[in-house]
Enzyme design. Structure first.
Site, PDB file in Angstrom:
ATOM      1  N   GLY B  41       0.851  -1.184   0.000  1.00 53.47           N
ATOM      2  CA  GLY B  41       0.000   0.000   0.000  1.00 53.47           C
ATOM      3  C   GLY B  41       0.877   1.220   0.000  1.00 53.47           C
ATOM      4  O   GLY B  41       2.056   1.156   0.351  1.00 53.47           O
ATOM      5  N   THR B  43       2.488   4.960   0.997  1.00 52.34           N
ATOM      6  CA  THR B  43       2.930   5.427   2.311  1.00 52.34           C
ATOM      7  C   THR B  43       1.774   6.138   3.002  1.00 52.34           C
ATOM      8  O   THR B  43       1.014   6.872   2.373  1.00 52.34           O
ATOM      9  CB  THR B  43       4.116   6.394   2.191  1.00 52.34           C
ATOM     10  OG1 THR B  43       3.824   7.300   1.136  1.00 52.34           O
ATOM     11  CG2 THR B  43       5.395   5.684   1.886  1.00 52.34           C
ATOM     12  N   GLY B  44       1.661   5.897   4.292  1.00 55.75           N
ATOM     13  CA  GLY B  44       0.582   6.529   5.056  1.00 55.75           C
ATOM     14  C   GLY B  44      -0.738   5.803   4.945  1.00 55.75           C
ATOM     15  O   GLY B  44      -1.767   6.324   5.345  1.00 55.75           O
ATOM     16  N   SER B  45      -0.718   4.562   4.409  1.00 57.61           N
ATOM     17  CA  SER B  45      -1.987   3.860   4.232  1.00 57.61           C
ATOM     18  C   SER B  45      -2.336   3.011   5.448  1.00 57.61           C
ATOM     19  O   SER B  45      -3.400   2.418   5.497  1.00 57.61           O
ATOM     20  CB  SER B  45      -1.928   2.987   2.987  1.00 57.61           C
ATOM     21  OG  SER B  45      -0.883   2.055   3.100  1.00 57.61           O
ATOM     22  N   GLY B  46      -1.441   2.941   6.422  1.00 55.77           N
ATOM     23  CA  GLY B  46      -1.756   2.212   7.653  1.00 55.77           C
ATOM     24  C   GLY B  46      -1.105   0.851   7.770  1.00 55.77           C
ATOM     25  O   GLY B  46      -1.469   0.078   8.634  1.00 55.77           O
ATOM     26  N   LYS B  47      -0.093   0.588   6.915  1.00 57.29           N
ATOM     27  CA  LYS B  47       0.562  -0.722   6.972  1.00 57.29           C
ATOM     28  C   LYS B  47       1.261  -0.931   8.307  1.00 57.29           C
ATOM     29  O   LYS B  47       1.079  -1.953   8.968  1.00 57.29           O
ATOM     30  CB  LYS B  47       1.616  -0.841   5.859  1.00 57.29           C
ATOM     31  CG  LYS B  47       1.120  -0.614   4.469  1.00 57.29           C
ATOM     32  CD  LYS B  47       2.217  -0.859   3.453  1.00 57.29           C
ATOM     33  CE  LYS B  47       3.373   0.104   3.529  1.00 57.29           C
ATOM     34  NZ  LYS B  47       3.053   1.472   3.115  1.00 57.29           N
ATOM     35  N   GLU B 175       9.241  -3.280   6.143  1.00 58.12           N
ATOM     36  CA  GLU B 175      10.199  -2.928   5.092  1.00 58.12           C
ATOM     37  C   GLU B 175      11.614  -3.419   5.398  1.00 58.12           C
ATOM     38  O   GLU B 175      12.525  -2.619   5.594  1.00 58.12           O
ATOM     39  CB  GLU B 175      10.198  -1.413   4.856  1.00 58.12           C
ATOM     40  CG  GLU B 175       8.821  -0.946   4.427  1.00 58.12           C
ATOM     41  CD  GLU B 175       8.830   0.429   3.806  1.00 58.12           C
ATOM     42  OE1 GLU B 175       9.870   0.793   3.237  1.00 58.12           O
ATOM     43  OE2 GLU B 175       7.800   1.111   3.879  1.00 58.12           O
TER      44      GLU B 175
END
Lengths: 321, 286
Positions: B41, B43-47, B175
């Protein structure tokens, strides 16, 4: 940890907010100095009234100032009590014999410990404290039987009482003044004002611009570093560091596991910041243009004039009377 | 089911009191063994927020979840009897930046810090560390070095070793390959895949690299603005037309295969997932 607010700035729109930060700093210093020059309790009360007048016309809630005073409450009560108990100047106002017996001392200690361990469950802490003190006083003055091994007298002199009030009011004035400054001025503005106020120090080779820069960077980085600390705590919690439980020996190791990465990251950050500043041609001590330029208005002249009048008057009273 | 999310939402509380919904209405189940999941997803999508829920660093502000039978919800924090620490041994979470966890004088001490927190004896932990350091692709001489004098990639490997040494049942990597060179990246992914194959452990990897997703993952989770928009096999995901809307792109291998089909009209028997497989398939056709 997330909700720490830096500075105590509260947005508003009274005349205090429109004043130049330089003016506010200078006025605060002048008024504080006046509070030290005054040596008469009635003049001091007048000063207190003046400070409350500023609060009133500046539309600052007294509750906020009280919150600023609260950390000093212990100091205030402590100095007040000592002045009342041990200062023996002036007329004798009040005298009451004290009786020390095993029973009365035991009861006094009992009241003290009861107060100490239950105070956190009681809503009106100050009232509760006064009640506890009154209870101890009652026990020591009234229980005059059962193996009294020593007696004393509890005396209150007028001079002591006056001085106690005098010192308390002076402290309240000082704290209120500084609270007004921090409530109505943003940390960045305060810093800019401080830089200008301190700029005459360049004659003694102290660069106020550098000091201001250090302060502003420190303020800027507090939230960032708190954020980093939070991340470190999470990373170590993933490795089984449990800050709630565990033995003391383990806890020391756990604190080390937070501090070391914190230091490393802070140094790394400052190094990066220095590089970024140099990359944008920052040279310490070189003249710079500014984004915010402070403007001196009639209001500022008026404020400084008022503060000057007050300090001159108090000095004259002190010398002449 | 080892990890189970039931309509989980998470709200970050800011200074302005309004808060920000980082997760909303996420429901998913993760098995204790045999899964190789990638979480993707923008960046900033809540992963990362989702990953932090998996070992109870964050507790849901809405909905419920359970990790290895321990039920967690908004009220769990108030209940002091609930111990969250044992979960962190069962679900190992490796953070994106190794700087946040390295602190000891030597790499060895840093690796055994985790296991010792969970009550492993010193000697056993040292033995484990000696074994693990080679698994992550460093040799034993690194054990005596200071973790602060290592390169970025080496630090990353040490931080991964620190979690592997805890022998968690489920591994979550945030990551893991960022900041590594291409060779190191492939080698490390191989390590994760080996752990998954050999010990049949569930591995969850957060990544931005679609080739990793396509080559290794058996299951893909796609996050977008805090919502789990896709949960399924990678083949179906990349056969969808609108994946650009989720800020994803088609893996290189798939692009090559499509190009071969369209421009050279070569049809392969089954779609290869890696370069090696593509080469084999091409040889077969030729």
């Amino acid at each position: 940890m997330k909700n720490i607010v830096i500075g105590r700035y509260v947005p508003g729109n009274s005349f205090l907010y429109k004043m130049d930060p330089r003016t506010k700093i200078i006025c605060m210093l002048l008024l504080m100095a006046s509070a030290f020059i005054v040596d008469n309790i009635y003049h001091m009360l007048l000063g207190l009234a003046f400070v409350f007048f500023i609060l009133l016309i500046g539309k600052i809630s007294v509750k906020r100032v009280y919150l600023g005073l609260r950390p000093l409450m212990f100091l205030l009560i402590f100095t007040f009590t000592f002045q009342v108990l041990f200062n023996e100047q002036g007329e004798l106002l009040f005298e009451e014999p004290l009786f020390y017996s095993p029973l009365s001392i035991f009861l006094a200690l009992l009241i003290f410990f009861f107060w100490f361990f239950t105070k956190k469950y009681v809503p009106f802490k100050l009232l509760y404290f006064v009640l506890a003190i009154a209870g101890i006083g009652f026990v020591l003055t009234q229980l005059d039987f059962w193996f009294v091994f020593a007696t004393g007298t509890f005396t209150v002199y007028q001079g002591g009482l006056e001085l106690a009030f005098f010192i308390m009011i002076r402290l309240i004035i000082l704290v209120t003044l500084s609270t007004i400054l921090t409530i109505t001025t943003k940390p960045t503005d305060l810093n800019l004002g401080l830089e200008h106020v301190l700029s005459p120090l360049r004659h003694v080779r102290i660069n106020s611009e550098e000091i201001a820069m250090i302060i502003s960077i420190a303020l800027r980085y507090i939230p960032t570093l708190l954020d980093e600390a939070n991340k470190i705590m999470e990373a170590q919690a993933s490795r089984g560091v449990d800050f709630q439980e565990g033995k003391l020996k383990d806890k020391i190791m756990q604190v080390v596991s937070l501090l070391v990465p914190m230091f490393i990251i802070s140094f790394k950050r400052s190094d990066e910041l220095a590089n970024a500043m140099e990359a944008r041609s920052f040279v310490p001590g070189k003249p710079r243009t500014r984004l915010h330029i402070l403007t001196w208005k009639t209001l500022d002249t008026l404020a400084v004039a008022t503060a000057s009048v007050i300090i001159v008057t108090t000095t004259l009273f002190r010398i002449l009377l | 089911m080892a990890i189970q999310f039931e309509r989980v939402g998470y709200q970050y509380t800011g200074i302005d009191e309004r808060g920000y919904m980082a997760l909303s209405d996420v429901s998913l189940k993760i098995d204790k063994t045999g899964e190789f999941i990638t979480l993707i997803g923008e960046t900033g999508s809540g992963k990362t927020t989702l990953a932090k829920h998996m070992n109870a660093l964050f507790l849901p502000s809405e909905g419920r979840m359970s990790i290895f039978g321990l039920k967690l919800s908004k009220d769990t924090k108030k209940n002091k009897k609930v111990k969250l620490n044992p979960i962190r041994q069962k679900v190992g979470l490796v953070f994106q930046f190794p700087e946040y966890q390295l602190f000891e004088e030597t790499v060895l001490k840093d690796i055994i810090f985790g296991p010792k927190n969970f009550g492993v004896k010193h000697e056993a932990a040292v033995r484990k560390a000696e074994e693990i350091i080679e698994v992550v692709g460093l040799d034993k001489s690194y054990l005596e070095r200071s973790p602060f004098n290592l390169s970025g990639g080496e630090k990353k490997r040490v931080s991964i070793a620190g979690i592997l040494a805890m022998e968690p049942d489920i591994l979550v990597f945030d990551e893991p390959t960022s900041g590594l060179d291409p060779l190191g990246r492939r080698a490390l992914l191989k390590v994760f895949y080996d752990i998954h194959e050999r010990l049949d452990k569930t591995v969850i990897i957060i990544t931005h690299d679609m080739d990793t997703v396509y080559e290794y993952a058996k299951r893909v989770l796609v996050m977008r603005e805090g919502v789990l928009v896709y949960d399924g096999a990678p083949e179906q995901l990349f056969s969808r037309k609108n994946i650009e809307n989720w800020n994803l792109e088609t893996p290189e291998i798939l692009k090559i295969v499509k190009g071969l089909e369209e421009k050279l009209s070569i049809t392969l028997k089954d779609t290869p997932r890696s370069r090696e497989k593509l080469l084999e398939a091409l040889k077969e056709v030729a």
